[in-house]
Design an enzyme around this catalytic site. Structure first.
Site, mmCIF file in Angstrom:
data_model
loop_
_atom_site.group_PDB
_atom_site.id
_atom_site.type_symbol
_atom_site.label_atom_id
_atom_site.label_comp_id
_atom_site.label_asym_id
_atom_site.label_seq_id
_atom_site.Cartn_x
_atom_site.Cartn_y
_atom_site.Cartn_z
ATOM 1 N N GLY A 183 67.554 34.340 21.501
ATOM 2 C CA GLY A 183 67.645 32.891 21.484
ATOM 3 C C GLY A 183 69.075 32.439 21.593
ATOM 4 O O GLY A 183 70.007 33.228 21.424
ATOM 5 N N ALA A 232 61.835 26.038 21.931
ATOM 6 C CA ALA A 232 61.986 26.936 23.077
ATOM 7 C C ALA A 232 63.079 27.971 22.851
ATOM 8 O O ALA A 232 64.031 28.076 23.623
ATOM 9 C CB ALA A 232 62.242 26.137 24.341
ATOM 10 N N ASP A 233 62.951 28.716 21.769
ATOM 11 C CA ASP A 233 63.828 29.859 21.493
ATOM 12 C C ASP A 233 65.258 29.504 21.154
ATOM 13 O O ASP A 233 66.135 30.357 21.254
ATOM 14 C CB ASP A 233 63.814 30.860 22.648
ATOM 15 C CG ASP A 233 62.644 31.796 22.528
ATOM 16 O OD1 ASP A 233 62.229 32.046 21.390
ATOM 17 O OD2 ASP A 233 62.147 32.271 23.557
ATOM 18 N N ALA A 234 65.513 28.269 20.771
ATOM 19 C CA ALA A 234 66.848 27.971 20.274
ATOM 20 C C ALA A 234 66.897 28.396 18.813
ATOM 21 O O ALA A 234 65.858 28.571 18.164
ATOM 22 C CB ALA A 234 67.157 26.503 20.406
ATOM 23 N N ARG A 294 54.162 36.332 21.591
ATOM 24 C CA ARG A 294 54.899 37.561 21.937
ATOM 25 C C ARG A 294 54.399 38.771 21.153
ATOM 26 O O ARG A 294 54.762 39.896 21.464
ATOM 27 C CB ARG A 294 56.382 37.395 21.665
ATOM 28 C CG ARG A 294 57.136 36.662 22.742
ATOM 29 C CD ARG A 294 57.600 35.365 22.234
ATOM 30 N NE ARG A 294 58.111 34.457 23.223
ATOM 31 C CZ ARG A 294 59.275 33.815 23.082
ATOM 32 N NH1 ARG A 294 60.047 34.097 22.058
ATOM 33 N NH2 ARG A 294 59.637 32.939 23.948
#
Lengths: 374, 613
Positions: free
Chosen positions: B381, B229-231, B413
């Site tokens: 992120g 999740a975008d970390a 995206r």
């Protein structure tokens, strides 16, 4: 487990446990999908074109407004008419109110202080109206009609006009008993002015030639295996007098009218249906029991009562609860004037004071069996 | 109606307007427009004049007023650009410049109105005989910020918007004279780099002198779930070497204020006699003049500038008849939760002519878990884990990535530009060049592939990597390249906040609000409703009473008003009816306040007590 047992079990399991806060859960269950509703508005063609849906309609129902923005009546027909489209069309035509302005052009002639009604054969035919019907409608206003070709010239009646109606006796005022004698009906000759003619011409335009006042634009719609009539308007009582209409199968979105004509139980059912329809239309699913709770709460007193300041919330027992909702000062002042006592029954009241709330675990009490006490 | 009659009167002549005001009529408007424009291109009219002809209304507008937004275009005539190769060559040799082009009628500025009459080609190949103008460069359709983004034409538009918003939050070098400046709060990146993938606008704006980011080796893979999740996983060793490191500068200021009556604050070292003296420990960094010494290490709540103020009230006259100088402490101290070194001190004059001291605090902000990074493609992120280099995946030549980004960030995206930049950055660093990523005219994937192949890398940009922990080869090839990453000014250290016990408000006795006041998080109405709905009665009481403004008040059983404890007689007593039948009652302070406020409405509330049960 027998069938009976399992049914018993499932009934027991679906029962609500004691002291469950059903009201809050109900409000949340309708409120949360309501937040998604606002943005999505759908558009439909037809009679129901501008009927408010979604949030505005929901507010309308819950506020128990006198008249919905666009009242609609669905009328199902008696067996003899239901299958026959032509017969149904005829009934629809009979029902729809036709105004003078629909079949004629009304022009006021201020020079001669008269009103010209120019009859339109074409429009009249489409509405099923004859020249004589218009004439008859106009006779209501004045007997002085001059007919030339298709123009009727109406001269306002010079004659008597009631100006003073008997005044209602002023009750309650002591010592005025003698003065309550009604004044005799006074008649006075009305002077015809240009202003009066203008007013009258507007009345003439709105005069009904045919049909029932309060039923407009009736159309025949093909339902499941039968035809029914959908009309804009509010006059249910007028509509059910028509012999073709089955009075047991008339529905309107006007809840107040349902309550008036069919009674409070019908109104309760209608509230459930209306809220459910709003939700269904937006493809939101709310358990029917939440909606039923709202309908019950709105109708238990025998009348449709709105939710909010003038209804449910405004009639809470606790002063603090009411003061916390709206019009704080008003409630406090009134409570002090009448020496009200706050019994701390409601949820808000107890939170304000800093006590446990009387729902859920807060309401459970332990009772000890004491042998001595019996 | 007016228009119609005037039109009749004008006998269908073209009406001419100057800056919206009617000035006359002309028989052939279309021709007049043409001639006006010709004369402008011949420099007989100012190039700031724009002409617009409305065919439908037969109106001609000449616009000369200020405030019109205008845009330069290359003039196209008869399907040919006036910017010929000959002119281009002269431009290249610096024989002519932009102003010459405008004067020569090659470039002309159009405003919104005149644009209505023009057909503007996007690029030279598009020109037909109907075209009147051509864009100076096809990437000109982007603005200043978007124009500096690489490969915007390969990204989805919402991501471009996001990338623009994020570049504005990036930390770099905001101004080259930052050492001389005393801004309230600024950040300076320690080792900024110019991007390996640039656009022509980036160069034209000279942004390389004020870069805000660093070229990072980015691997597109997962790492033990810490980049979900975008970390983003960051190489701790790279951070130790200074990757994305910034320094925060914060300026504190105070002033010797004047008070009515000729009194004044004084910046000095407060003595213990001063009212509100904070103890010797707080003033340890101050010099004799009451101002901190530069380069001293200060912690939260340490005093930076010692200051005393005159007393608030003037009545304290001592027994001996002299007015005792009782000063108040009003020093400037570091905010709670902050620390750093004193960078510099400035003694100057405030806007009202008072002595003023500004203290600039510097503190290093090393990237940590929770800090925000973003590429120039709207791919933002938060750092999820810092991994020592030895545990990072590595290639056969020993290259380890600086950043590990999750591949799930890409497909939904549709930021293909991010992948192209990865490739371009890799090719750029291997070939020793700066890749051109200007919109619509940038270097192509094939060009990068060629460079990669020549350098002995796979042309796809993928690499065989080995697990840094087990040393085993990772089954799939991993896409790895160089991407320009920016550090955004949302740093956890400036945001993190917890409270268990802490300050309360004076009026309501409820916890304060906000991080700056060490406040609690509001347990609001809707949260309360949820607990009611759940029937968690005791929990509501705990949240709203026990953890908030619980008090025990004495209540008179006789008259129902709030009673007090009389310390002189050591008795609980009702001040209204003098009854001593007083019971302690637990309630919320807000309720006690409510009772007081109701009393101010001239209503006497009584509390009727009942045995609990």
């Amino acid at each position: 487990m027998t069938e009976k047992e399992s049914k018993k079990k499932s009934v027991f399991e679906s029962a609500i446990p004691p002291f469950e806060a059903v009201g809050v859960v109900c409000a949340q269950s309708i409120g949360e999908p309501g937040t998604q509703m606002t943005m999505r508005t759908f558009h439909f063609a037809g009679v129901a074109e501008h009927v408010p849906t979604g949030l505005p309609r929901l507010i309308e129902i819950v506020d128990a407004k006198k008249e919905p923005k666009k009242p609609i009546i669905d009328m199902y027909l008696k067996k003899a008419y239901a299958k026959d489209q032509d017969a149904a069309e005829k009934v629809a035509r009979d029902l729809s109110a036709v105004f003078v302005s629909d079949v004629a052009r009304v022009e006021d002639d201020l020079a001669s202080l008269s009103i010209d009604i120019i009859f339109s054969e074409k429009d009249a035919k489409a509405q099923g109206v004859t020249f004589n019907m218009v004439k008859k409608a106009l006779e209501e206003f004045s007997p002085d009609l001059k007919i030339a070709d298709n123009v009727i010239t109406l001269k306002p009646a010079k004659a008597v006009k009631e100006t003073k109606t008997p005044k209602k006796p002023k009750a309650k005022k002591e010592g005025d008993a003698a003065a309550t004698v009604a004044e005799p009906t006074a008649t006075k000759e009305k002077k015809i002015t240009a202003k009066y003619v203008r007013k009258l011409s507007q009345k003439v335009r709105d005069a009904i030639v045919k049909g029932i006042d309060g039923i407009f634009r009736a159309v025949v719609i093909k339902g499941e295996g039968e035809y029914f009539i959908r009309a804009a308007g509010f006059n249910v009582t007028g509509a059910i007098l028509n012999e073709a209409i089955d009075p047991d199968r008339v529905y309107t979105n006007n809840l107040k009218e349902i309550e008036r004509v069919y009674g409070i139980e019908a109104a309760r059912k209608a509230i459930i249906k209306e809220i459910n329809d709003v939700m269904d239309l937006q493809k939101l699913s709310v358990d029917i029991r939440h909606i039923m709770l709202i309908a019950d709460a709105m109708t238990t007193c025998g009348q449709i009562k709105p939710i909010g300041r003038h209804g449910l919330s405004g009639e809470k027992v606790g002063v603090l609860g009411r003061a916390a909702f709206e019009e704080t000062i008003k409630h406090l002042i009134n409570a002090s004037a009448f020496g009200e006592e706050e019994k701390l029954i409601g949820v808000t009241e107890n939170i304000i004071v800093g006590q446990t709330v009387p729902v859920g675990t807060g309401k459970i009490k332990l009772v000890m069996k004491n042998k001595k006490h019996k | 109606m007016v228009k119609k009659s005037r039109r009749k009167m004008m006998n269908e002549k073209t009406q001419v307007f100057l800056n919206g005001r009617f000035i006359g009529a002309h028989t052939d408007g279309a021709n007049l427009v043409k001639r006006l424009r010709e004369r402008r291109r011949m420099n007989e009219l100012s190039n700031q004049v724009n002409v617009y002809y409305n065919n439908r209304l037969n109106e001609l507008h000449i616009l000369t007023d200020k405030g019109r937004v205008r845009r330069p275009y290359i003039v196209v005539e008869d399907g040919k650009s006036r910017m010929t190769s000959e002119v281009a060559a002269r431009l290249k040799n610096n024989e002519i410049n932009w102003n010459h082009l405008v004067k020569m009628g090659i470039i002309e500025y159009l405003d919104a109105q005149e644009e209505e009459n023009c057909l503007i080609a996007f690029k030279e190949a598009q020109i037909t005989k109907d075209h009147t103008h051509m864009d100076v460069d096809s990437s000109n359709l982007f603005g200043v910020v978007a124009g500096a983004l690489p490969y915007p034409e390969h990204n989805s538009s919402p991501r471009i918007t996001m990338a623009c918003a994020m570049t504005k939050q990036s930390l770099g070098i905001y101004s080259t004279n930052f050492f001389q400046r005393y801004d309230t709060r600024t950040y300076i990146m320690s080792y900024p780099q110019e991007p390996l993938v640039q656009t022509s606008l980036y160069k034209a704006l000279k942004l390389r002198e004020k870069s805000a980011g660093q070229n990072c080796v980015v691997a597109l893979t997962s790492y033990h779930g810490y980049n979900m999740a975008d970390a983003i996983i960051v190489n701790r060793s790279a951070i130790d070497r200074g990757l994305e490191r910034v320094t925060m500068f914060k300026t504190y200021e105070t002033e010797e204020r004047m008070y009515p009556g000729g009194q004044k604050d004084k910046i000095e070292l407060p003595t213990p006699e001063v009212v509100g003296y904070r103890g010797d420990e707080s003033y340890k960094h101050l010099a004799e003049d009451g101002i901190v010494l530069p380069e001293s290490e200060v912690d939260s709540k340490d005093v930076l500038v010692g200051k005393t103020s005159p007393p608030r009230f003037l009545e304290e006259i001592s027994v001996f008849g002299t007015v005792e100088e009782k000063k108040r402490e009003s020093s400037l101290s570091l905010k709670s939760g902050e620390k750093g070194k004193v960078d510099s001190v400035l003694i100057t004059e405030g806007p009202s002519g008072n002595r003023m001291v500004k203290v600039r605090i510097r503190s290093s902000k090393v990237p940590e878990v929770g800090d925000k990074l973003a590429s120039r493609h709207g791919q933002k992120g938060v750092i999820g884990l810092l991994v020592p280099q030895e545990n990072m995946p590595f290639s056969k030549s020993g290259i380890t990535p600086d950043l590990v980004v999750n591949p799930h960030a890409i497909p939904s995206r549709m930021t293909a530009g991010h992948l192209l930049e990865t490739l371009g950055g890799k090719a750029g660093s291997l070939g020793g060049i700066i890749a051109n990523a200007t919109a619509f005219s940038g270097d192509t994937e094939e060009q990068f592939q060629k460079t990669l192949k020549a350098a002995g890398f796979e042309e796809t940009g993928e690499e065989i990597l080995y697990d840094g922990i087990t040393g085993k080869q990772i089954k799939s090839k991993i896409f790895m390249g160089v991407v320009y990453y920016q550090r955004l000014h949302h740093l956890v250290s400036n945001k993190m906040h917890v409270r268990s016990r802490g300050p309360v408000q004076l009026l309501t006795h409820q916890p304060t609000e906000g991080r700056a006041r060490e406040g609690g998080l509001r347990f609001g109405e809707m949260e309360r409703d949820c607990l009611i709905g759940y029937g968690a009665s005791m929990l509501i009481k705990e949240r709203l009473l026990e953890e908030s403004d619980k008090t025990v008040q004495l209540v008179c059983t006789n008259c129902g008003s709030i009673a007090t404890h009389d310390y002189a007689r050591n008795k609980d007593i009702c001040p209204i009816c003098d009854s001593e039948n007083v019971e302690p009652v637990e309630m919320s302070y807000a309720f006690k306040l409510l009772l007081d406020e109701i009393k101010s409405l001239y209503i006497f509330p009584r509390i009727i007590l009942r045995e609990k049960g």
